[in-house]
Design a protein around this motif. Sequence first.
Motif, PDB file in Angstrom:
ATOM      1  N   MET A 188     -28.973  55.035 -32.782  1.00 44.32           N
ATOM      2  CA  MET A 188     -28.399  56.358 -33.080  1.00 44.32           C
ATOM      3  C   MET A 188     -27.079  56.206 -33.839  1.00 44.32           C
ATOM      4  SD  MET A 188     -28.986  58.521 -29.567  1.00 44.32           S
ATOM      5  CE  MET A 188     -30.572  58.568 -28.745  1.00 44.32           C
ATOM      6  N   VAL A 189     -26.248  55.277 -33.374  1.00 44.03           N
ATOM      7  CA  VAL A 189     -24.955  55.033 -34.029  1.00 44.03           C
ATOM      8  C   VAL A 189     -25.167  54.573 -35.461  1.00 44.03           C
ATOM      9  CG1 VAL A 189     -22.903  53.565 -34.024  1.00 44.03           C
ATOM     10  CG2 VAL A 189     -23.735  54.535 -31.877  1.00 44.03           C
ATOM     11  N   VAL A 190     -26.059  53.618 -35.634  1.00 45.24           N
ATOM     12  CA  VAL A 190     -26.337  53.054 -36.958  1.00 45.24           C
ATOM     13  C   VAL A 190     -26.896  54.124 -37.898  1.00 45.24           C
ATOM     14  CG1 VAL A 190     -27.869  51.463 -38.190  1.00 45.24           C
ATOM     15  CG2 VAL A 190     -26.641  50.683 -36.163  1.00 45.24           C
ATOM     16  N   ASN A 191     -27.696  55.038 -37.339  1.00 45.40           N
ATOM     17  CA  ASN A 191     -28.349  56.054 -38.161  1.00 45.40           C
ATOM     18  C   ASN A 191     -27.520  57.320 -38.343  1.00 45.40           C
ATOM     19  OD1 ASN A 191     -30.831  54.733 -38.846  1.00 45.40           O
ATOM     20  ND2 ASN A 191     -31.466  54.958 -36.716  1.00 45.40           N
ATOM     21  N   GLY A 192     -26.233  57.254 -38.004  1.00 44.53           N
ATOM     22  CA  GLY A 192     -25.335  58.362 -38.328  1.00 44.53           C
ATOM     23  C   GLY A 192     -25.012  59.324 -37.204  1.00 44.53           C
ATOM     24  N   ARG A 193     -25.537  59.083 -36.009  1.00 40.87           N
ATOM     25  CA  ARG A 193     -25.223  59.953 -34.865  1.00 40.87           C
ATOM     26  C   ARG A 193     -24.314  59.186 -33.916  1.00 40.87           C
ATOM     27  NH1 ARG A 193     -31.020  61.752 -32.871  1.00 40.87           N
ATOM     28  NH2 ARG A 193     -31.481  59.598 -33.464  1.00 40.87           N
ATOM     29  N   PHE A 194     -23.091  58.993 -34.356  1.00 37.43           N
ATOM     30  CA  PHE A 194     -22.160  58.107 -33.661  1.00 37.43           C
ATOM     31  C   PHE A 194     -21.868  58.554 -32.231  1.00 37.43           C
ATOM     32  CE2 PHE A 194     -17.900  56.768 -32.432  1.00 37.43           C
ATOM     33  CZ  PHE A 194     -17.986  55.398 -32.623  1.00 37.43           C
ATOM     34  N   LEU A 195     -21.392  59.792 -32.049  1.00 39.48           N
ATOM     35  CA  LEU A 195     -21.008  60.266 -30.719  1.00 39.48           C
ATOM     36  C   LEU A 195     -22.186  60.311 -29.766  1.00 39.48           C
ATOM     37  CD1 LEU A 195     -18.447  63.085 -31.628  1.00 39.48           C
ATOM     38  CD2 LEU A 195     -17.978  60.800 -30.706  1.00 39.48           C
ATOM     39  N   LYS A 196     -23.302  60.844 -30.241  1.00 44.86           N
ATOM     40  CA  LYS A 196     -24.496  60.928 -29.396  1.00 44.86           C
ATOM     41  C   LYS A 196     -24.970  59.533 -28.993  1.00 44.86           C
ATOM     42  CE  LYS A 196     -29.051  63.081 -29.103  1.00 44.86           C
ATOM     43  NZ  LYS A 196     -30.063  63.928 -29.803  1.00 44.86           N
ATOM     44  N   GLY A 197     -24.927  58.607 -29.947  1.00 37.68           N
ATOM     45  CA  GLY A 197     -25.343  57.241 -29.659  1.00 37.68           C
ATOM     46  C   GLY A 197     -24.407  56.558 -28.690  1.00 37.68           C
ATOM     47  N   LEU A 198     -23.095  56.765 -28.867  1.00 42.16           N
ATOM     48  CA  LEU A 198     -22.115  56.148 -27.985  1.00 42.16           C
ATOM     49  C   LEU A 198     -22.263  56.650 -26.557  1.00 42.16           C
ATOM     50  CD1 LEU A 198     -19.680  54.265 -27.745  1.00 42.16           C
ATOM     51  CD2 LEU A 198     -18.209  56.218 -28.322  1.00 42.16           C
ATOM     52  N   VAL A 199     -22.457  57.954 -26.405  1.00 44.67           N
ATOM     53  CA  VAL A 199     -22.663  58.544 -25.075  1.00 44.67           C
ATOM     54  C   VAL A 199     -23.923  57.972 -24.442  1.00 44.67           C
ATOM     55  CG1 VAL A 199     -23.209  60.677 -23.838  1.00 44.67           C
ATOM     56  CG2 VAL A 199     -21.408  60.666 -25.581  1.00 44.67           C
ATOM     57  N   HIS A 200     -24.971  57.831 -25.240  1.00 43.04           N
ATOM     58  CA  HIS A 200     -26.237  57.290 -24.736  1.00 43.04           C
ATOM     59  C   HIS A 200     -26.066  55.850 -24.261  1.00 43.04           C
ATOM     60  CE1 HIS A 200     -30.665  57.280 -24.506  1.00 43.04           C
ATOM     61  NE2 HIS A 200     -30.556  56.004 -24.835  1.00 43.04           N
ATOM     62  N   ILE A 201     -25.326  55.043 -25.026  1.00 43.77           N
ATOM     63  CA  ILE A 201     -25.096  53.648 -24.652  1.00 43.77           C
ATOM     64  C   ILE A 201     -24.340  53.558 -23.328  1.00 43.77           C
ATOM     65  CG2 ILE A 201     -23.880  51.515 -25.288  1.00 43.77           C
ATOM     66  CD1 ILE A 201     -24.341  52.305 -28.240  1.00 43.77           C
ATOM     67  N   LEU A 202     -23.266  54.348 -23.201  1.00 45.39           N
ATOM     68  CA  LEU A 202     -22.452  54.329 -21.978  1.00 45.39           C
ATOM     69  C   LEU A 202     -23.252  54.822 -20.778  1.00 45.39           C
ATOM     70  CD1 LEU A 202     -19.095  55.679 -23.446  1.00 45.39           C
ATOM     71  CD2 LEU A 202     -19.653  53.308 -22.853  1.00 45.39           C
ATOM     72  N   LYS A 203     -24.078  55.834 -21.001  1.00 48.49           N
ATOM     73  CA  LYS A 203     -24.899  56.391 -19.925  1.00 48.49           C
ATOM     74  C   LYS A 203     -25.917  55.359 -19.439  1.00 48.49           C
ATOM     75  CE  LYS A 203     -27.930  60.338 -18.961  1.00 48.49           C
ATOM     76  NZ  LYS A 203     -28.581  61.542 -19.567  1.00 48.49           N
ATOM     77  N   GLU A 204     -26.593  54.700 -20.381  1.00 54.48           N
ATOM     78  CA  GLU A 204     -27.591  53.706 -20.003  1.00 54.48           C
ATOM     79  C   GLU A 204     -26.940  52.469 -19.400  1.00 54.48           C
ATOM     80  OE1 GLU A 204     -30.743  54.092 -19.900  1.00 54.48           O
ATOM     81  OE2 GLU A 204     -30.721  56.080 -20.829  1.00 54.48           O
ATOM     82  N   ARG A 205     -25.741  52.134 -19.858  1.00 54.34           N
ATOM     83  CA  ARG A 205     -25.015  51.005 -19.297  1.00 54.34           C
ATOM     84  C   ARG A 205     -24.638  51.284 -17.851  1.00 54.34           C
ATOM     85  NH1 ARG A 205     -24.597  45.662 -19.427  1.00 54.34           N
ATOM     86  NH2 ARG A 205     -22.542  44.939 -18.763  1.00 54.34           N
ATOM     87  N   SER A 206     -24.230  52.518 -17.601  1.00 54.31           N
ATOM     88  CA  SER A 206     -23.888  52.922 -16.236  1.00 54.31           C
ATOM     89  C   SER A 206     -25.108  52.865 -15.326  1.00 54.31           C
ATOM     90  CB  SER A 206     -23.310  54.338 -16.257  1.00 54.31           C
ATOM     91  OG  SER A 206     -22.997  54.772 -14.962  1.00 54.31           O
ATOM     92  N   LYS A 207     -26.245  53.302 -15.823  1.00 52.71           N
ATOM     93  CA  LYS A 207     -27.491  53.248 -15.047  1.00 52.71           C
ATOM     94  C   LYS A 207     -27.853  51.810 -14.700  1.00 52.71           C
ATOM     95  CE  LYS A 207     -29.927  57.323 -16.866  1.00 52.71           C
ATOM     96  NZ  LYS A 207     -31.126  57.734 -17.652  1.00 52.71           N
ATOM     97  N   MET A 208     -27.679  50.923 -15.677  1.00 52.20           N
ATOM     98  CA  MET A 208     -28.045  49.528 -15.481  1.00 52.20           C
ATOM     99  C   MET A 208     -27.154  48.867 -14.429  1.00 52.20           C
ATOM    100  SD  MET A 208     -28.733  46.603 -18.380  1.00 52.20           S
ATOM    101  CE  MET A 208     -27.038  46.544 -18.935  1.00 52.20           C
ATOM    102  N   LYS A 209     -25.874  49.242 -14.394  1.00 48.58           N
ATOM    103  CA  LYS A 209     -24.952  48.672 -13.416  1.00 48.58           C
ATOM    104  C   LYS A 209     -25.283  49.137 -12.004  1.00 48.58           C
ATOM    105  CE  LYS A 209     -20.835  47.858 -16.263  1.00 48.58           C
ATOM    106  NZ  LYS A 209     -19.422  48.221 -16.475  1.00 48.58           N
ATOM    107  N   LYS A 210     -25.737  50.399 -11.889  1.00 48.50           N
ATOM    108  CA  LYS A 210     -26.046  50.956 -10.571  1.00 48.50           C
ATOM    109  C   LYS A 210     -27.384  50.467 -10.033  1.00 48.50           C
ATOM    110  CE  LYS A 210     -23.392  55.202 -11.301  1.00 48.50           C
ATOM    111  NZ  LYS A 210     -23.478  56.683 -11.458  1.00 48.50           N
TER     112      LYS A 210
END
Length: 222
Positions: A188-210
């Motif tokens: 998403m970040v690479v394809n021009g949706r920076f904020l949406k992609g960044l939020v998605h990465i942080l959200k999935e990272r949080s899920k993976m930690k839990k």
Amino acid sequence: PKKELKGFSKIFINAGETKTVTIPFDDKTFRYFNIKTNKWEIEEAEYDIMVGASCTDIRLADTLFVEGTGAPLPYDKEELPTYYSANVHNISLEEFETLLGRKAPNPKWDRTKPLGYNDTIEQCQYAKGVSGRLIYFAIIFVHWFLRKIGKRSIANLIMMSFYHMPFRGIARMTGGIVNMPMLDGILMVVNGRFLKGLVHILKERSKMKKSPKTGNIGKRKL
């Protein structure tokens, strides 16, 4: 090919010493893979057997008749004159498609499409997002800088292992630090949706930690 290496032996001898060297032939020596029969075949012919110190220094030669399997030749010499003449510097598309047996795929990549799992990091140079293009130029700069300071092997390693790697390889290369759902965010970040992609990465990272560790780096059906 008009000439092929079929065996070699390396020996050490002293001055004035003589040794006998044997290079055996077997059932695989004269065979080739026939695309018409879809199996290994032998072309019946008289073969020149050459023994030498190198391909340009032949010391001994003789001919050997080899019985063939009688399979039809896979290629028509009249349709593939360039290949048969070994003058392969300028091959027409038509002749290449004759050899290929089908139409050649379109060599032009559609730059209007977003980058996906199977696209390479190199293709970030065409990314819609500024972040993607910055990644590309950063890799190019690091490669240039390492070569400039004499770290050629490291520079080449970066190009081979990362520059030409498809995005899906990031999950494997990072050993689980980045899983496939997080990779969706990177795309998403690479394809021009920076904020949406960044939020998605942080959200999935949080899920993976839990989530409990299962030893899996994440799966996604492609």
